[in-house]
Design a protein around this motif. Structure first.
Motif, PDB file in Angstrom:
ATOM      1  N   TYR A  56       0.426   2.073  -5.245  1.00 17.08           N
ATOM      2  CA  TYR A  56      -0.695   1.130  -5.318  1.00 17.08           C
ATOM      3  C   TYR A  56      -1.969   1.926  -5.611  1.00 17.08           C
ATOM      4  O   TYR A  56      -2.673   1.699  -6.584  1.00 17.08           O
ATOM      5  CB  TYR A  56      -0.815   0.347  -4.015  1.00 17.08           C
ATOM      6  CG  TYR A  56      -2.210  -0.148  -3.705  1.00 17.08           C
ATOM      7  CD1 TYR A  56      -2.887  -0.971  -4.600  1.00 17.08           C
ATOM      8  CD2 TYR A  56      -2.854   0.208  -2.532  1.00 17.08           C
ATOM      9  CE1 TYR A  56      -4.172  -1.426  -4.332  1.00 17.08           C
ATOM     10  CE2 TYR A  56      -4.132  -0.233  -2.261  1.00 17.08           C
ATOM     11  CZ  TYR A  56      -4.791  -1.045  -3.158  1.00 17.08           C
ATOM     12  OH  TYR A  56      -6.051  -1.478  -2.884  1.00 17.08           O
ATOM     13  N   HIS A 112      -1.386  -6.430  -5.149  1.00 12.14           N
ATOM     14  CA  HIS A 112      -1.244  -5.501  -4.018  1.00 12.14           C
ATOM     15  C   HIS A 112      -1.068  -6.303  -2.740  1.00 12.14           C
ATOM     16  O   HIS A 112      -1.687  -7.346  -2.560  1.00 12.14           O
ATOM     17  CB  HIS A 112      -2.507  -4.630  -3.915  1.00 12.14           C
ATOM     18  CG  HIS A 112      -2.607  -3.907  -2.605  1.00 12.14           C
ATOM     19  ND1 HIS A 112      -3.682  -4.068  -1.755  1.00 12.14           N
ATOM     20  CD2 HIS A 112      -1.758  -3.050  -2.005  1.00 12.14           C
ATOM     21  CE1 HIS A 112      -3.488  -3.316  -0.685  1.00 12.14           C
ATOM     22  NE2 HIS A 112      -2.336  -2.703  -0.817  1.00 12.14           N
ATOM     23  N   THR A 132       0.829  -1.209   0.000  1.00 11.52           N
ATOM     24  CA  THR A 132       0.000   0.000   0.000  1.00 11.52           C
ATOM     25  C   THR A 132       0.860   1.255   0.000  1.00 11.52           C
ATOM     26  O   THR A 132       1.869   1.327   0.678  1.00 11.52           O
ATOM     27  CB  THR A 132      -0.894   0.023   1.257  1.00 11.52           C
ATOM     28  OG1 THR A 132      -1.396  -1.282   1.475  1.00 11.52           O
ATOM     29  CG2 THR A 132      -2.052   0.988   1.094  1.00 11.52           C
ATOM     30  N   THR A 173      -5.231  -1.642 -13.960  1.00 11.35           N
ATOM     31  CA  THR A 173      -3.892  -1.204 -13.536  1.00 11.35           C
ATOM     32  C   THR A 173      -3.097  -0.845 -14.791  1.00 11.35           C
ATOM     33  O   THR A 173      -3.492  -1.216 -15.891  1.00 11.35           O
ATOM     34  CB  THR A 173      -3.098  -2.310 -12.800  1.00 11.35           C
ATOM     35  OG1 THR A 173      -2.548  -3.217 -13.766  1.00 11.35           O
ATOM     36  CG2 THR A 173      -3.904  -3.062 -11.767  1.00 11.35           C
TER      37      THR A 173
END
Ligand SMILES: Cc1ncc(C[n+]2csc(CCOP(=O)(O)OP(=O)(O)O)c2C)c(N)n1
Ligand code: SF4
Ligand SMILES: [Mg+2]
Length: 363
Positions: free
Chosen positions: A79, A96, A75, A88
């Motif tokens: 991310y 993640h 994170t 993405t």
């Protein structure tokens, strides 16, 4: 029967090749080598801020690693800004992880690929396994899990993209935030005029000294060939490798968006971010000696986060830089030595903004 685990060996880019990249017809200084790969596993379409240093680093790392790569991202900005629901910018597998578990997640991926290949359940070569964690993750909340993965020597590349703050939650201080760097948790004021009192954690040296069997290196977004070669060296190393990359954060540091790569060079030329490589075979460090040595003010005056600094704070910063020059085995020029005296300085807010040097190709 156990199957053989075949590993990639990625060729290095010619460092001297920069001398071939002469100024173009328009007189522009070309920092990019013409032979960089076309493949771009970090594609356009992400949502990071304009001039985002971590995004530049992500792109170059993935260009160097290529299409047979598997990624993890704890994170952080890279991310949150990169992934929205079902979308993405990666053209390679990416996952993640919680901010604390980039290291343990990546250990599991590495061990899983090894086991699947040995058992004949994965047909390809061992992929390039990479985790790119922010400084808050790698130097603070997730330090334990990355250190554990390095210690157990999982065959993967562990990268800290260092924007010197917890950016995604609103620019809070992290252990790598520099002395006097203003963040929302280190505001300057009457009681603490410098903002942040502590020096930054030396994460890369900690990783090299603490895990001497690992390949460890530092780099910045100011030096694309160096960054891409160290990515490849880390991936070619069989076992764990750690790369600490300086990546300016335009939003948190408050500078002109076009200056990200310039800052990546200036921080080195100001002696504030030594660029080096640690060889686990010889257990030696090799230090990059920049061709230009600048006063720290040339670096600080470009960024709003240092705008409150008083002469005594600048002198403290110059003392730290001069100690770094000595660690690098470089002489400290007299004018930088003089900068250890507060009398030598104005306030940063009174410094004039210095424009980029034309250093010449390859410098
Ligand atoms: C255990 C835990 N604590 C706090 C958070 C909140 N959080 C989300 S992103 C973030 C910032 C991470 O900073 P860094 O790793 O430096 O990445 P950056 O945002 O700077 O890219 C934080 C603190 C979280 N997700 N998990
Ligand atoms: S806040 Fe900083 S690290 Fe985050 S996307 Fe913007 S420039 Fe990049
Ligand atoms: Mg960060």
């Amino acid at each position: 029967m156990a199957h053989e685990v075949v590993r990639h060996q990625l060729p290095l880019f010619e460092e001297e090749g920069r001398s071939a990249a002469v100024d173009d017809a328009a007189g522009r200084d070309r920092h990019y080598l013409p032979d960089f790969p076309d493949e771009d596993p970090y594609a356009a379409g992400h949502r990071t801020c304009a001039g985002c240093g971590p995004a530049i680093q992500y792109r170059w790392v993935l260009k160097a690693a290529g299409n047979d790569s598997v990624l993890a991202g704890p994170t952080g900005c890279m991310y949150v800004a990169n992934s929205t629901y079902l979308c993405t910018p990666y053209t390679v597998p990416w996952a993640h992880t919680p901010i604390a578990s980039g290291g343990s997640f990546t250990s599991g991926m590495a061990a899983g690929y090894e086991a699947m290949i040995r058992k004949g359940r994965y047909p390809g070569a061992y992929p390039n396994i990479i985790v790119m964690a922010g400084d808050g993750s790698a130097s603070d909340i997730g330090l334990g899990s990355i250190s554990g993965a390095l210690y157990r020597n999982h065959d993967a590349l562990f990268i800290c993209y260092d924007n010197e703050c917890y950016a995604n939650t609103g620019i809070q201080t992290s252990p790598t935030t520099p002395y006097a760097g203003m963040t929302t948790f280190t505001p300057f004021g009457k009681a603490i005029p410098e903002g942040k009192k502590l020096p930054p954690k030396n994460l890369a040296k900690m990783m090299a000294e603490g895990h001497p069997h690992c390949y460890v290196a530092t780099t910045t977004v100011g030096y694309p060939t160096d960054l891409m070669n160290k990515t490849r060296k880390g991936l070619n190393h069989v076992g764990a490798a750690f790369l600490h990359c300086y990546t300016p954060c335009q939003k948190g540091w408050v500078y002109q968006t076009s200056m990200t790569v310039e800052l990546g060079r200036r921080v080195v030329e100001a002696g504030l971010f030594p660029v080096w490589e640690y060889d686990p075979e010889s257990r030696q460090y090799s230090y990059f000696h920049p061709p230009v040595q600048r006063p720290v003010t040339d670096y600080l005056a470009l960024q709003g986060r240092f705008g409150h600094m008083l002469p005594e704070h600048i002198a403290t910063m110059q003392q730290a830089a001069n100690l770094n020059w000595q660690t690098l085995g470089m002489d400290v020029p007299a004018r930088l030595r003089e900068g250890e005296d507060p009398e030598h300085h104005k306030r940063i807010s009174e410094e004039s903004y210095s424009m980029p040097l034309n250093r010449g190709v390859g410098a």
